[in-house]
Write an enzyme that holds these catalytic residues in place. Structure first.
Site, PDB file in Angstrom:
ATOM      1  N   HIS A 215      27.111  80.192  47.380  1.00 59.61           N
ATOM      2  CA  HIS A 215      27.433  79.912  48.786  1.00 59.61           C
ATOM      3  C   HIS A 215      28.863  79.390  48.873  1.00 59.61           C
ATOM      4  CE1 HIS A 215      26.222  79.008  52.989  1.00 59.61           C
ATOM      5  NE2 HIS A 215      27.186  78.089  52.884  1.00 59.61           N
ATOM      6  N   CYS A 229      29.324  82.060  63.046  1.00 56.88           N
ATOM      7  CA  CYS A 229      28.856  82.636  61.786  1.00 56.88           C
ATOM      8  C   CYS A 229      27.410  82.191  61.567  1.00 56.88           C
ATOM      9  CB  CYS A 229      29.741  82.188  60.613  1.00 56.88           C
ATOM     10  SG  CYS A 229      29.669  80.405  60.285  1.00 56.88           S
ATOM     11  N   CYS A 231      26.550  80.912  58.471  1.00 56.70           N
ATOM     12  CA  CYS A 231      26.658  80.257  57.172  1.00 56.70           C
ATOM     13  C   CYS A 231      25.757  79.040  57.040  1.00 56.70           C
ATOM     14  CB  CYS A 231      28.108  79.853  56.913  1.00 56.70           C
ATOM     15  SG  CYS A 231      29.261  81.245  56.901  1.00 56.70           S
ATOM     16  N   THR A 278      36.897  90.227  62.150  1.00 55.69           N
ATOM     17  CA  THR A 278      37.191  89.273  61.077  1.00 55.69           C
ATOM     18  C   THR A 278      38.046  89.887  59.976  1.00 55.69           C
ATOM     19  OG1 THR A 278      36.180  87.763  59.479  1.00 55.69           O
ATOM     20  CG2 THR A 278      34.983  89.793  59.926  1.00 55.69           C
ATOM     21  N   ASP A 290      38.449  90.301  51.216  1.00 56.17           N
ATOM     22  CA  ASP A 290      37.737  89.169  50.616  1.00 56.17           C
ATOM     23  C   ASP A 290      38.577  88.650  49.461  1.00 56.17           C
ATOM     24  OD1 ASP A 290      35.919  87.357  49.465  1.00 56.17           O
ATOM     25  OD2 ASP A 290      34.195  88.602  50.018  1.00 56.17           O
ATOM     26  N   ARG A 292      37.881  85.965  47.631  1.00 58.22           N
ATOM     27  CA  ARG A 292      37.120  85.094  46.736  1.00 58.22           C
ATOM     28  C   ARG A 292      37.086  85.630  45.311  1.00 58.22           C
ATOM     29  NH1 ARG A 292      31.769  84.523  50.371  1.00 58.22           N
ATOM     30  NH2 ARG A 292      32.315  86.726  50.687  1.00 58.22           N
TER      31      ARG A 292
END
Length: 371
Positions: A215, A229, A231, A278, A290, A292
């Site tokens: 997460h 969102c 989340c 987004t 992305d 990440r």
């Protein structure tokens, strides 16, 4: 890598750093802290006019398609003002047609890597140090007024944490969805980011394939229950699901806004209010779909002696990243939050453009007459 860590802190403070390359030393200035005074000082120090280094994502939105990850725009006198450079780097208004785009050097590429690691806009001014300015620049370095870092080290700053994650502290923290929970804090070697493993239940009673959720932190959703969102609901649902499955682990990763940081996430939100989705908003800022990285998650699992997992996710990238890191993913369990009027566009973009497996949620919304 110690100099790189110091350089990242200087960059976050809006200070220039000197990137040393075999070809030529380069002064690097973050674009988002730029004003006309800083620009004049940069030119005077380097003895040469700077260029603007932009990512391929930003350049694509400015009408320039390149083969590499970045390119450099030499600047003429008309472009040498802070307002114009901000517009080029992350503005949404009209811009001039770009000309004379040139490939980036290693130092230019290192500059953008430093910006990303510092969670700043991925755009930088890079000014070659002229021969006549070299002595004065070296004097600044010698007096500690300017930090110098090797381009090779700067380019590797994202990978410096591999295998060096430090397990710092832990405590039992009962949660509403899982009473038997323990928090273990991990710190990256440069000290910039801390991640938490939430260990749920008695590990001796876990299944052979441990239920796992990766997460990414979301301040607005996790803490303040933002409706933009899902989340926060995914976080709490994951904890409850893992507890119901007999226990497992949730890795809470410091990767706000798909890795672009809170400041840039808020900038992207403002652009979404003006009509962008987004993905487009992030790319207007110069980021990819992305940003990440999941190497830190693999290291956390190694510290917890976990090799086989059941992954709670809708994101195929997470599955691939764990497998690439040597973790066996035996199964996937879908994980949803509520679909709302406010988060529909966000979730739809994640599915249609990011490949997230959200068909069941979106189809149900459309079947019920949602827009």
């Amino acid at each position: 890598m110690h100099q790189v860590e110091r350089a990242i802190f200087d960059i976050r403070r809006g200070l220039p750093v000197l990137v040393r390359d075999d070809e030529q030393d380069v002064l690097v200035q973050p674009i988002e802290s730029l004003d006309d005074g800083i620009l004049e000082h940069l030119i005077a120090t380097a003895g040469d006019a700077p260029g603007l280094v932009l990512s391929r994502h930003r350049l694509a939105l400015l009408g320039e398609s390149i083969n590499g990850e970045s390119a450099r725009l030499p600047l003429d006198s008309a472009m040498l003002n802070a307002e114009r450079l901000h517009e080029l780097a992350f503005g949404v208004g009209p811009t001039v047609v770009l000309q004379n785009i040139v490939p980036t050097t290693r130092a230019d590429h290192a500059a953008l890597t430093l910006m990303r690691r510092a969670l700043l806009i991925p755009a930088a001014l890079t000014a070659r140090v002229a021969d006549e300015s070299r002595q004065s620049v070296e004097a600044l370095v010698a007096r500690g007024e300017l930090l110098a870092v090797a381009a090779d080290d700067a380019e590797r700053c994202f990978d410096a944490a591999g295998g060096l994650l430090k397990r710092v502290s832990e405590a039992h923290i009962p949660l509403a969805e899982a009473i038997d929970s323990r928090f273990i804090l991990f710190r990256e070697p440069d000290g910039l980011r801390e991640h938490v493993a939430i260990v749920i239940g008695d590990s001796s009673a876990w299944q052979d394939a441990v239920p796992l959720r990766l997460h990414s932190a979301c301040l607005t959703g996790d803490l303040f229950a933002s409706l933009r969102c899902d989340c926060g609901e995914q976080l709490r649902n994951a904890v409850a699901d893992i507890d119901a499955m007999g226990g497992g682990v949730l890795l809470y990763l410091a990767q706000e806004g798909r890795g672009i940081g809170l400041a840039n996430k808020l900038r992207a939100y403002a652009m979404q209010d003006d009509g962008l989705d987004t993905v487009d908003a992030d790319q207007h800022l110069g980021f990819g779909e992305d940003e990440r990285r999941y190497g830190v998650a693999v290291d956390m699992l190694a510290s917890l002696d976990i090799q086989r997992v059941q992954l709670l996710t809708n994101n195929p990238i997470k599955i691939a990243a764990l497998i690439e890191g040597g973790i066996e993913v035996t199964d996937r369990q879908a994980l949803y939050g509520r679909l709302t009027e406010q988060n529909y566009r966000y979730l739809n973009a994640k599915a249609k453009r990011g490949g997230h497996m959200l068909d069941a949620v979106l189809e149900n919304h459309e079947r019920l007459g949602g827009k």
